[in-house]
Design a protein around this motif. Sequence first.
Motif, PDB file in Angstrom:
ATOM      1  N   ALA A  83     -22.948  -1.264  17.202  1.00 17.66           N
ATOM      2  CA  ALA A  83     -21.688  -0.555  16.971  1.00 17.66           C
ATOM      3  C   ALA A  83     -20.656  -0.942  18.023  1.00 17.66           C
ATOM      4  O   ALA A  83     -19.477  -1.147  17.714  1.00 17.66           O
ATOM      5  N   THR A  84     -21.115  -1.061  19.278  1.00 21.19           N
ATOM      6  CA  THR A  84     -20.215  -1.458  20.368  1.00 21.19           C
ATOM      7  C   THR A  84     -19.742  -2.891  20.191  1.00 21.19           C
ATOM      8  O   THR A  84     -18.557  -3.196  20.385  1.00 21.19           O
ATOM      9  N   LEU A  85     -20.647  -3.777  19.817  1.00 16.93           N
ATOM     10  CA  LEU A  85     -20.275  -5.182  19.634  1.00 16.93           C
ATOM     11  C   LEU A  85     -19.232  -5.315  18.530  1.00 16.93           C
ATOM     12  O   LEU A  85     -18.228  -6.032  18.681  1.00 16.93           O
ATOM     13  N   ASN A 109     -17.108  -3.010  17.429  1.00 12.93           N
ATOM     14  CA  ASN A 109     -15.860  -2.405  17.876  1.00 12.93           C
ATOM     15  C   ASN A 109     -15.099  -3.307  18.848  1.00 12.93           C
ATOM     16  O   ASN A 109     -13.879  -3.478  18.759  1.00 12.93           O
ATOM     17  N   THR A 110     -15.831  -3.907  19.798  1.00 16.75           N
ATOM     18  CA  THR A 110     -15.166  -4.723  20.821  1.00 16.75           C
ATOM     19  C   THR A 110     -14.747  -6.099  20.315  1.00 16.75           C
ATOM     20  O   THR A 110     -13.878  -6.729  20.913  1.00 16.75           O
ATOM     21  N   LEU A 111     -15.328  -6.546  19.220  1.00 18.01           N
ATOM     22  CA  LEU A 111     -14.781  -7.751  18.581  1.00 18.01           C
ATOM     23  C   LEU A 111     -13.329  -7.495  18.180  1.00 18.01           C
ATOM     24  O   LEU A 111     -12.448  -8.331  18.403  1.00 18.01           O
ATOM     25  N   GLY A 112     -13.091  -6.312  17.604  1.00 18.92           N
ATOM     26  CA  GLY A 112     -11.725  -5.941  17.252  1.00 18.92           C
ATOM     27  C   GLY A 112     -10.856  -5.758  18.478  1.00 18.92           C
ATOM     28  O   GLY A 112      -9.675  -6.134  18.487  1.00 18.92           O
ATOM     29  N   SER A 113     -11.427  -5.194  19.543  1.00 13.59           N
ATOM     30  CA  SER A 113     -10.667  -5.026  20.785  1.00 13.59           C
ATOM     31  C   SER A 113     -10.221  -6.372  21.330  1.00 13.59           C
ATOM     32  O   SER A 113      -9.092  -6.509  21.820  1.00 13.59           O
ATOM     33  N   GLY A 114     -11.102  -7.361  21.258  1.00 13.80           N
ATOM     34  CA  GLY A 114     -10.741  -8.698  21.723  1.00 13.80           C
ATOM     35  C   GLY A 114      -9.616  -9.295  20.905  1.00 13.80           C
ATOM     36  O   GLY A 114      -8.700  -9.934  21.444  1.00 13.80           O
ATOM     37  N   VAL A 171     -22.646  -5.933  26.324  1.00 16.26           N
ATOM     38  CA  VAL A 171     -22.357  -6.146  24.903  1.00 16.26           C
ATOM     39  C   VAL A 171     -20.848  -6.120  24.669  1.00 16.26           C
ATOM     40  O   VAL A 171     -20.302  -6.948  23.918  1.00 16.26           O
ATOM     41  N   ALA A 172     -20.165  -5.180  25.303  1.00 17.17           N
ATOM     42  CA  ALA A 172     -18.713  -5.071  25.128  1.00 17.17           C
ATOM     43  C   ALA A 172     -17.996  -6.318  25.620  1.00 17.17           C
ATOM     44  O   ALA A 172     -17.065  -6.815  24.973  1.00 17.17           O
ATOM     45  N   ASN A 173     -18.425  -6.843  26.762  1.00 17.56           N
ATOM     46  CA  ASN A 173     -17.797  -8.063  27.273  1.00 17.56           C
ATOM     47  C   ASN A 173     -18.002  -9.232  26.326  1.00 17.56           C
ATOM     48  O   ASN A 173     -17.092 -10.049  26.111  1.00 17.56           O
TER      49      ASN A 173
END
Length: 417
Positions: free
Chosen positions: A22-24, A26-31, A147-149
Amino acid sequence: MSRWSTISPIPPAGDLRTLSWATLTNTLGSGLWLAGSALYLTRGVGLSAPAVGVALTVGALVGLTASLPFGRLADRYDPRTLRAALQITQAAVAAAYLLVGSVTTLIVVAVLDALLTAGNLAVRAALVAVVAGPRDRVTAFATLRAVANLGIGVGAAAAGVALTVDTLLAYQFLVIGNASTYAISALLVLRLPRTSRPSTLTTPRRSLLGPALRDLPFLAVSTASAVLTLHHVVLTLIIPLWVVSHTSAPAGVVSAILVTNTVLTVLLAVRLSRAVDTATTAARTVRRAGLVLAVAMLLYATSGHLPAVAATALLLLTTVVYTIGDLWHSVSGARLAYDLADPDAIGEYQGVDQLLSGTVRAAGPALLTLLILTGGVAGWAATAALLAVAGLLTPRIAAWALRTRRPAAPASASRRC
C-alpha cells in the motif's frame, strides 16, 4: 530470486507486507507529483512561481493543525478504516488539482491536500504500531521508509516522461496518476484486518489538552528530534541551490546526490533499525546522528571551495555520511516517539510528534536559505552547531522522560490486528 530477497525492502508475507505494498503504491504517486507539480502549476496551468510558492506554503502551515486531531481519532477508532477513508478523500483532492486555474483555487486545494496529508501521517503512525506490535514497530517504520523511498524514486523517474514532453496534457496525466495511487493504496489497506480497540479508548476525553500536550518530558524529546529534521530541508532544497550557485560541480550532480540517498535508504533503513531496540539506545543514537549530520554540514560547506571534480566527489561522499545520520535519526526518533507515548494514546502522541517536526520543516526553508545561501560557510557552521546541540541534549532529556513513564503493560495486553 534469493539475492533479490536480500535487498528488497518488501517484507515476508503478512500484514506488514500488505501495508508495504500500500505504501509503495501510494509513494509511486507521490514521486510523480513531487517531480512534476511545480512545472504543472507554472508551465501547464500558467501560474507564477512566487504565487505557487506562497499557496503551497499556506497549505503546509494550515495542514499542520490536522496532526493532533487525527491522531486522537486513530486512538478511538480503527486506524485501518480511518487511513483508507483518508486516502479515498485524498484521491479526490489530488484529482482536484486538475481544476486549478487561479491562485485562489490552488490555495483551497493545497490546504485540503495538506490537512489530509498531515492527518494521514499521524494515522499511519498509529496503524504501524498496531500492525507490528510494541516490539517490532520501529523495524516496521524503517521498512516502510525504505519502501517509500523506493516508490518515490521510481515515481519521480517515471515523471521524467511527462517533463520531457512538457505539455499540459502530459502534466495532467501525472495528476491523474497520483490520484489513482491513493485509491489503489486505500483498497490495499482495507485488506488488513480491523483493529479491536479497548473500551477505555472509546470514552470521550473531557480535556481539549490531551495527555501528549501535557507531557512536558515527551514534548522536550520530540522538540529536540524535530530540530534535527532540519536536515531534510538541507537535502531537498539547500543542496540543489548550493550546488548550482556556490560550487563548481555540474548541476547534474544534484540528481546523483538524491539517487545516492534513495538507494542507501532502501538498502540500510531496516538494517540500522535493528540495533535501536530501546528508548535509551535510541537516545544515544540520536546523539550520534546529530554529530554525524553536523559533520556532513561542514563537509558540504567545504565543497564550495574545490574544483569541479573534487567538489563532485566530496558532495557524493558527504551524502553517504549524511544518509547514515539521517537514518540513525529517523529510526531513533521513531523509537522515542513510540516508547515514550502513553500506550492508550499512541495516535495522539504521534500526532504531536508530527506537529512539532512539521513546524520545523515549515520554518526550515526560510531559516536555512538565510543562514546557508546568504551566510555561506558561517551558515553551514551554525546549522552544524544546531544539529550537534540537539543531538547531544537528547540522551539527558530522554532519561528525564523515561523516569516519568508509567510501568509498561504486560505483553499479553498489547493490541494487535
